[in-house]
Design an enzyme around this catalytic site. Structure first.
Site, PDB file in Angstrom:
ATOM      1  N   GLY A  26       0.834  -1.191   0.000  1.00  0.00           N
ATOM      2  CA  GLY A  26       0.000   0.000   0.000  1.00  0.00           C
ATOM      3  C   GLY A  26       0.866   1.237   0.000  1.00  0.00           C
ATOM      4  O   GLY A  26       2.098   1.167  -0.026  1.00  0.00           O
ATOM      5  N   ASP A 144     -11.321   2.654   9.876  1.00  0.00           N
ATOM      6  CA  ASP A 144     -11.125   2.286   8.467  1.00  0.00           C
ATOM      7  C   ASP A 144     -11.729   0.913   8.179  1.00  0.00           C
ATOM      8  O   ASP A 144     -11.068   0.031   7.636  1.00  0.00           O
ATOM      9  CB  ASP A 144      -9.637   2.307   8.119  1.00  0.00           C
ATOM     10  CG  ASP A 144      -9.398   2.390   6.605  1.00  0.00           C
ATOM     11  OD1 ASP A 144     -10.328   2.770   5.881  1.00  0.00           O
ATOM     12  OD2 ASP A 144      -8.276   2.078   6.169  1.00  0.00           O
TER      13      ASP A 144
END
Length: 678
Positions: A26, A144
């Site tokens: 990521g 999240d």
């Protein structure tokens, strides 16, 4: 990040965690399959981007959030094992070590199946909410929640990962108060507008995940992340039944309630959401179903990032909406890659000129370029800059001379501030403010709450050189009975108990026999490990007395040889115990043992067992035999004989009767009368 990942393969972090292969990537970190070489177990290792590893505020917050997440002991939460910083010649590597889940993510299931059946969607959401409920009870907000952060392992187990990570990154120097981190497809309106997040923000995101499972897609999509964020703060999430036929009205209403823009009308937290979910499921008569393991079986962990692919977009920063209460605000868009709304992103709340009351979608929304300055204005500006530069140079020279004198004098020294009574975080901040380095040591304490500083070394008011270490002695709360493995030595157990600030004791009555633990080794502690006690409280160490006593077996009636063999098999030493009369067993058979059968003996101290044989004589039927023959047999067996004749005449007549019936067992020396006819 990808080239760095190849370089890290085979690296050993802090001489313990071996990095093997990259399994996810990521914009803020990469995830590797690794090995804990100390415990020899596979782990998932998340290595943070170098921009974060060099940020002190991020490292402090990451340590705090990792410690908080590690306290979440729930079957639906990915376990956090360790956190640290590996200092290398080419820079520092901040990392997290977590439970390794072999399987995939909810995103993989959605890619494979599209929309899920109602029973399957509820079976996935229930463990997600259970994990969030445990977090909310511990005052921890995820921030999240999305399909990429829901792991599905072997057997269809559902787990939630990445607790506290977004908060740690948001606190780093790489972001500011005007920047938020998250995944725009699942951000709550308050996160978009102010960055504020609480348990109800997780409820909103979980409601969107349920919506996507039921319909096959999130409610909002757009060409840019900003356009998606705009929808969250200005539109109401529609009922899933508007996108898919056959969804029950009760489930529609639950999704709508969980995704209201006003946080006050959502379920208060994940516990409340879970209670409503179970009520709806019960009213609809829906039973849990097995959760399918993603078909690719790719090892994935911490799915804030999808498995590494060449087309994965980096984390991007964009301007975002600042006010969702007074209608939409249109902003100037920075160039970004159109990666879609699924990745974790940073969004900026600065640079927000008010424009038309609609979302930015075309080039007409861009601001015009400002007019160019005249030659006079440029020359005047250049002169002002030159004067400013000279002023700064002179100021720096003066400050440098003064600062050097101050540093060579008293400036190198600072005073240890008052730290006792502060939380660990506050104490660390106070030391950083004083140019000192915190070194943390923990010890139990009856009176000081957990994570509060008991004292500092050196103590408050001491003069120390700037940059020196100050030890913070932090409370672990009440002492806890340590875990001591069965079979440990008494010395090791007593040391572990004393190290825990408790007092080891022994009690003979607490000792017991054990077939597994050797004599003299520890069997258990009392109270049990994990029990909280006052400092100095006694802890009894129970020791093994060795193998339990063995009962003497019942060997009566056996032959001598068979009895000896059985006794030796059980660890006894048989020996001759002589003979004794037994009316039950014939001569030569075992009459009894000494000690008797059933007596429990400690084979370490007493092993000898005497075997006593029967000397009983079993009389035959003498009828019809000569008196002389019968008399001889009886005398040979140790019996006394008396012959009586009914009609005297012959010396050796035939026996017609006997005083002891045939088959009777008698003692040696017993008198037997034989009766003859002549």
């Amino acid at each position: 990040m990808e080239s760095r990942g190849a370089e890290l393969s085979g690296t050993l972090l802090e001489r313990r965690y071996r990095i093997d292969t990259m399994i996810a990537r990521g914009g803020m970190s990469s995830v590797y399959l690794g090995l804990d070489t100390r415990l020899e177990r596979p782990v998932a290792i998340k290595v943070m981007d170098s921009r974060l590893s060099g940020d002190r505020s991020f490292l402090d917050r990451l340590e705090r959030e990792a410690r908080t997440a590690a306290r979440l002991h729930h079957p639906s939460v990915v376990g956090v094992y360790d956190q640290g910083v590996d200092r290398r010649p080419d820079g520092e590597l901040a990392y997290l070590v977590m439970e390794y889940i072999e399987g995939g993510t909810l995103r993989d299931v959605l890619h494979e199946h599209g929309e899920l059946s109602v029973p399957l969607a509820l079976s996935v959401l229930e463990p997600i909410l259970a994990a969030l409920a445990a977090a909310h009870e511990a005052a921890l907000v995820h921030r999240d929640i999305k399909p990429e952060n829901v792991l599905i392992g072997r057997g269809g187990t559902v787990k939630v990962g990445d607790f506290g990570l977004v908060k740690a990154i948001a606190g780093a120097g790489t972001t500011s108060d005007s920047v938020i981190l998250g995944t725009v497809a699942y951000l709550a309106p308050e996160q978009v507008a102010t960055g504020a997040a609480d348990a109800r923000s997780d409820v909103y995101s979980a409601g969107l995940v349920l919506y996507e499972m039921l319909t096959g897609a999130p409610p909002y999509s757009g060409d840019t992340a900003l356009s998606v964020a705009y929808r969250h703060v200005n539109d109401d999430v529609p009922a899933p039944s508007t996108k898919r036929q056959g969804i029950p009205a009760e489930l529609d209403e639950l999704v709508v309630r969980a995704t209201r823009r006003d946080p006050s009308v959502r379920p208060a937290d994940a516990t409340a959401f879970l209670t409503e979910l179970r009520r709806v499921r019960a009213s609809l008569g829906i039973h849990p179903v097995p959760v399918p393991v993603p078909p690719n079986k790719v090892p994935v962990h911490l799915p804030a990032y999808t498995p590494a692919r060449d087309d994965d977009p980096p984390t991007e920063q964009i301007t975002a909406i600042t006010d969702y209460t007074n209608g939409p605000t249109v902003v100037k868009q920075r160039p970004v890659s159109h990666a879609g709304p699924m990745g974790t992103r940073t969004m900026n709340r600065s640079d927000l000129p008010a424009m038309a009351q609609r979302p930015p979608t075309t080039e007409q929304d861009l601001e015009p370029d400002p007019p160019k300055p005249s030659a006079y204005e440029r020359e005047r500006s250049r002169g002002r800059r030159a004067m400013l530069i000279w002023a700064v140079v002179i100021t720096l020279l003066v400050a440098g001379v003064g600062g050097t004198a101050w540093w060579l004098g008293s400036g190198r020294w600072t005073e240890v501030p008052r730290l006792a009574g502060l939380t660990l975080v506050k104490a660390q901040e106070a030391l950083r403010a004083g140019d000192l380095v915190a070194k943390v040591s923990h010890e139990p304490n009856d009176d000081v709450p957990i994570d509060e500083v008991i004292r500092s070394e050196p103590q408050t008011g001491s003069k120390v050189l700037r940059g020196n270490e100050v030890v913070l002695v932090v409370s672990m709360g009440l002492p806890e009975v340590p875990t001591v493995a069965a079979g440990a030595s008494l010395a090791d157990a007593e040391k572990a108990i004393r190290d825990a600030k408790l007092q080891p004791t022994q009690n003979e009555s607490a000792n017991d026999y054990s077939a597994e633990v050797p004599q003299g080794a520890v069997i258990k502690l009392s109270p049990a490990p994990g029990t909280k006690l006052k400092t100095g409280a006694p802890v009894t160490v129970a020791l093994s007395k060795g193998k339990p006593p063995v009962p003497v077996p019942a060997v009566a009636g056996m032959t001598k040889e068979a009895a000896y063999a059985e006794l030796r098999r059980l660890g006894f030493e048989p020996e001759d115990g002589g003979q004794d009369f037994s009316a039950e067993y014939e001569a030569g058979r075992v009459a009894r043992t000494d000690p008797p059968s059933g007596t429990k003996l400690d084979t370490k101290t007493t092993r000898r067992v005497k075997v006593v044989l029967s000397n009983a004589v079993t009389l035959p039927n003498f009828t019809g035999q000569r008196a002389s023959q019968a008399s001889k047999w009886l005398r040979d067996k140790g019996l006394d004989v008396d012959v009586q004749q009914l009609f005297p005449g012959r010396d050796d007549g035939n026996v017609v009767g006997q005083s002891v019936a045939p088959g009777t067992r008698v003692k040696p020396g017993t008198k037997v009368v034989l009766t003859c006819f002549f």
